[in-house]
Design a protein around this motif. Structure first.
Motif, PDB file in Angstrom:
ATOM      1  N   THR A 168       0.831  -1.195  -0.079  1.00 31.58           N
ATOM      2  CA  THR A 168      -0.028   0.127   0.077  1.00 31.58           C
ATOM      3  C   THR A 168       0.911   0.982   0.087  1.00 31.58           C
ATOM      4  N   PRO A 169       0.365   2.462  -0.513  1.00 33.72           N
ATOM      5  CA  PRO A 169       1.382   3.587  -0.460  1.00 33.72           C
ATOM      6  C   PRO A 169       1.820   3.882   0.963  1.00 33.72           C
ATOM      7  N   ASP A 170       1.085   3.866   1.922  1.00 36.30           N
ATOM      8  CA  ASP A 170       1.481   3.991   3.232  1.00 36.30           C
ATOM      9  C   ASP A 170       2.467   3.012   3.796  1.00 36.30           C
ATOM     10  N   ALA A 171       2.356   1.621   3.209  1.00 39.26           N
ATOM     11  CA  ALA A 171       3.107   0.731   3.900  1.00 39.26           C
ATOM     12  C   ALA A 171       4.610   1.053   3.138  1.00 39.26           C
ATOM     13  N   ILE A 172       4.471   1.394   1.809  1.00 40.74           N
ATOM     14  CA  ILE A 172       5.751   1.515   1.084  1.00 40.74           C
ATOM     15  C   ILE A 172       6.524   2.870   1.681  1.00 40.74           C
ATOM     16  N   THR A 173       5.869   3.936   1.888  1.00 42.30           N
ATOM     17  CA  THR A 173       6.394   4.955   2.630  1.00 42.30           C
ATOM     18  C   THR A 173       7.085   4.725   4.051  1.00 42.30           C
ATOM     19  N   ASP A 174       6.381   3.822   4.909  1.00 39.82           N
ATOM     20  CA  ASP A 174       6.992   3.323   6.278  1.00 39.82           C
ATOM     21  C   ASP A 174       8.180   2.792   5.775  1.00 39.82           C
ATOM     22  N   VAL A 175       8.302   1.879   4.933  1.00 36.64           N
ATOM     23  CA  VAL A 175       9.554   0.816   4.596  1.00 36.64           C
ATOM     24  C   VAL A 175      10.639   1.719   4.070  1.00 36.64           C
ATOM     25  N   ASN A 176      10.314   2.792   3.164  1.00 35.83           N
ATOM     26  CA  ASN A 176      11.391   3.776   2.839  1.00 35.83           C
ATOM     27  C   ASN A 176      11.758   4.635   3.786  1.00 35.83           C
ATOM     28  N   ASP A 177      10.943   4.996   4.761  1.00 36.06           N
ATOM     29  CA  ASP A 177      11.249   5.761   5.914  1.00 36.06           C
ATOM     30  C   ASP A 177      12.389   5.021   6.576  1.00 36.06           C
ATOM     31  N   LEU A 178      12.323   3.663   6.709  1.00 31.35           N
ATOM     32  CA  LEU A 178      13.277   2.950   7.597  1.00 31.35           C
ATOM     33  C   LEU A 178      14.540   2.743   6.746  1.00 31.35           C
ATOM     34  N   GLY A 179      14.572   3.012   5.548  1.00 33.08           N
ATOM     35  CA  GLY A 179      15.729   3.171   4.761  1.00 33.08           C
ATOM     36  C   GLY A 179      15.761   1.956   3.625  1.00 33.08           C
ATOM     37  N   TYR A 180      14.565   1.506   3.363  1.00 32.26           N
ATOM     38  CA  TYR A 180      14.655   0.332   2.473  1.00 32.26           C
ATOM     39  C   TYR A 180      13.916   0.573   1.175  1.00 32.26           C
ATOM     40  N   ALA A 181      14.487   0.137   0.177  1.00 33.66           N
ATOM     41  CA  ALA A 181      13.506   0.195  -1.293  1.00 33.66           C
ATOM     42  C   ALA A 181      12.507  -1.071  -1.031  1.00 33.66           C
ATOM     43  N   ALA A 182      11.287  -0.862  -1.913  1.00 35.58           N
ATOM     44  CA  ALA A 182      10.424  -1.882  -1.674  1.00 35.58           C
ATOM     45  C   ALA A 182      10.539  -2.736  -2.968  1.00 35.58           C
ATOM     46  N   ILE A 183      11.518  -4.004  -3.027  1.00 39.30           N
ATOM     47  CA  ILE A 183      11.724  -4.729  -4.307  1.00 39.30           C
ATOM     48  C   ILE A 183      10.594  -5.834  -4.442  1.00 39.30           C
ATOM     49  N   GLU A 184       9.766  -5.587  -5.385  1.00 39.42           N
ATOM     50  CA  GLU A 184       8.805  -6.563  -5.478  1.00 39.42           C
ATOM     51  C   GLU A 184       9.367  -7.389  -6.901  1.00 39.42           C
ATOM     52  N   PHE A 185       8.589  -7.661  -7.801  1.00 41.98           N
ATOM     53  CA  PHE A 185       8.886  -8.618  -8.785  1.00 41.98           C
ATOM     54  C   PHE A 185       8.226  -8.407 -10.161  1.00 41.98           C
ATOM     55  N   SER A 186       8.579  -8.773 -11.226  1.00 37.99           N
ATOM     56  CA  SER A 186       7.895  -8.616 -12.665  1.00 37.99           C
ATOM     57  C   SER A 186       7.199  -9.708 -12.756  1.00 37.99           C
ATOM     58  N   THR A 187       7.579 -10.689 -12.235  1.00 36.42           N
ATOM     59  CA  THR A 187       6.681 -12.014 -12.275  1.00 36.42           C
ATOM     60  C   THR A 187       7.032 -13.204 -10.998  1.00 36.42           C
ATOM     61  N   ASP A 188       6.137 -13.618 -10.584  1.00 39.54           N
ATOM     62  CA  ASP A 188       6.511 -15.010  -9.700  1.00 39.54           C
ATOM     63  C   ASP A 188       6.423 -16.173 -10.487  1.00 39.54           C
ATOM     64  N   THR A 189       7.287 -16.943 -10.412  1.00 40.30           N
ATOM     65  CA  THR A 189       7.048 -18.255 -11.418  1.00 40.30           C
ATOM     66  C   THR A 189       5.893 -19.066 -10.799  1.00 40.30           C
ATOM     67  N   ASN A 190       5.614 -18.983  -9.685  1.00 39.25           N
ATOM     68  CA  ASN A 190       4.623 -19.983  -9.015  1.00 39.25           C
ATOM     69  C   ASN A 190       5.164 -21.239  -8.626  1.00 39.25           C
ATOM     70  N   GLY A 191       6.445 -21.406  -8.676  1.00 40.33           N
ATOM     71  CA  GLY A 191       7.028 -22.668  -8.610  1.00 40.33           C
ATOM     72  C   GLY A 191       6.774 -23.335  -7.119  1.00 40.33           C
ATOM     73  N   TYR A 192       6.493 -22.353  -6.480  1.00 42.89           N
ATOM     74  CA  TYR A 192       6.454 -22.653  -4.986  1.00 42.89           C
ATOM     75  C   TYR A 192       5.012 -23.628  -4.744  1.00 42.89           C
ATOM     76  N   LEU A 193       4.133 -23.472  -5.537  1.00 43.97           N
ATOM     77  CA  LEU A 193       2.963 -24.061  -5.396  1.00 43.97           C
ATOM     78  C   LEU A 193       3.096 -25.701  -5.576  1.00 43.97           C
ATOM     79  N   GLY A 194       3.990 -26.004  -6.419  1.00 45.35           N
ATOM     80  CA  GLY A 194       4.485 -27.391  -6.591  1.00 45.35           C
ATOM     81  C   GLY A 194       3.512 -28.179  -7.432  1.00 45.35           C
ATOM     82  N   PRO A 195       3.732 -29.506  -7.803  1.00 47.41           N
ATOM     83  CA  PRO A 195       2.890 -30.090  -8.627  1.00 47.41           C
ATOM     84  C   PRO A 195       1.398 -30.359  -8.109  1.00 47.41           C
TER      85      PRO A 195
END
Length: 264
Positions: A168-195
């Protein structure tokens, strides 16, 4: 079409390393209270302005580069396979463990750090951050930072990945204020779902290849959703082959950091 041709070329694409990477710097011994005081990542390199103010789902570059990232919150079934493949290819990756994972699996964290890969922050207990207050978010991030640096013996990166990618915008601001960039992803492979979740190695590779673009961030996992089958670990060589065939270079997220004030 180019991506599909690259995928089809996997059978004949040769294994090739794409770039070198620098190992993490050991953290000097210090009392726990001192380590906690600098848990906002202010002590080391910092994210540039281009990585702040929003969630990052693609790196700010027009070059044909992509980043490999792995979340770690459950089991360690795929870590040895992933690290061996990255070592064989001389490739960098960034791992995002939770604090609970770091405390439960310190040897795994140490093996990642010893291999020279960066360690981001995936919260302490993997909650939905949109349900938390600013103070609760800070507590999650700081507790994870402390657990990661204690387990790995290295300075964690100022990169935060939201559990469930619930931003959320507020959560991203909070994380940025702690000194972190919010690194998400272009895609999740969904491999964790398994067979059992309907995924296969081919589907994992296809999801990664379909997301190839300048600055793409590929999210995978070192664990599995039961059964001990880690599709992301099995798919990793094919994903890298596809990247090579399509002219992509795998880059280290640490390239997108700037020096903290007062450092050189």
């Amino acid at each position: 079409m180019e991506r599909r041709r690259a995928l089809a070329a996997l059978l004949c694409a040769g294994a090739a390393g794409l770039c070198g990477f620098a190992p993490s710097s050991p953290v000097a011994a210090a009392p726990a209270s001192a380590r906690t005081a600098r848990a906002t990542a202010a002590a080391g390199p910092r994210p540039p302005a281009s990585l702040l103010g929003d969630e990052i789902r693609r790196l700010p570059t027009s070059r044909k580069v992509l980043a490999l990232t792995f979340n770690a919150a459950w089991d360690v079934d795929g870590i040895d396979t992933v690290l061996a493949e990255l070592r064989r290819r001389k490739l960098p990756a960034t791992f995002f463990p939770t604090g609970e994972f770091a405390e439960a699996r310190p040897a795994a964290l140490r093996s990642i750090a010893d291999a020279g890969h960066g360690l981001g922050n995936h919260s302490y207990s993997h909650p939905y951050f949109d349900d938390l207050s600013t103070a609760e978010r800070a507590a999650e991030v700081r507790a994870a930072d402390e657990a990661i640096r204690t387990a790995a013996g290295t300075e964690p990166l100022p990169f935060f990945r939201f559990p469930y990618s619930s931003t959320t915008p507020d959560a991203i601001t909070d994380v940025n204020d702690l000194g972190y960039a919010a690194i998400e992803f272009s895609t999740d492979t969904n491999g964790y779902l398994g067979p059992q979740g309907g995924m296969t190695v081919d589907k994992v590779v296809a999801r990664a290849v379909d997301a190839f673009a300048p600055g793409a961030i590929i999210q995978m996992h070192v664990g599995s959703n039961g059964a001990g089958v880690v599709l992301d670990a099995e798919a990793l060589p094919l994903i890298v082959d596809a990247a090579v065939a399509d002219g992509y270079e795998v880059v280290d997220l640490r390239q997108f950091l700037v020096a903290a004030p007062g450092t050189r």
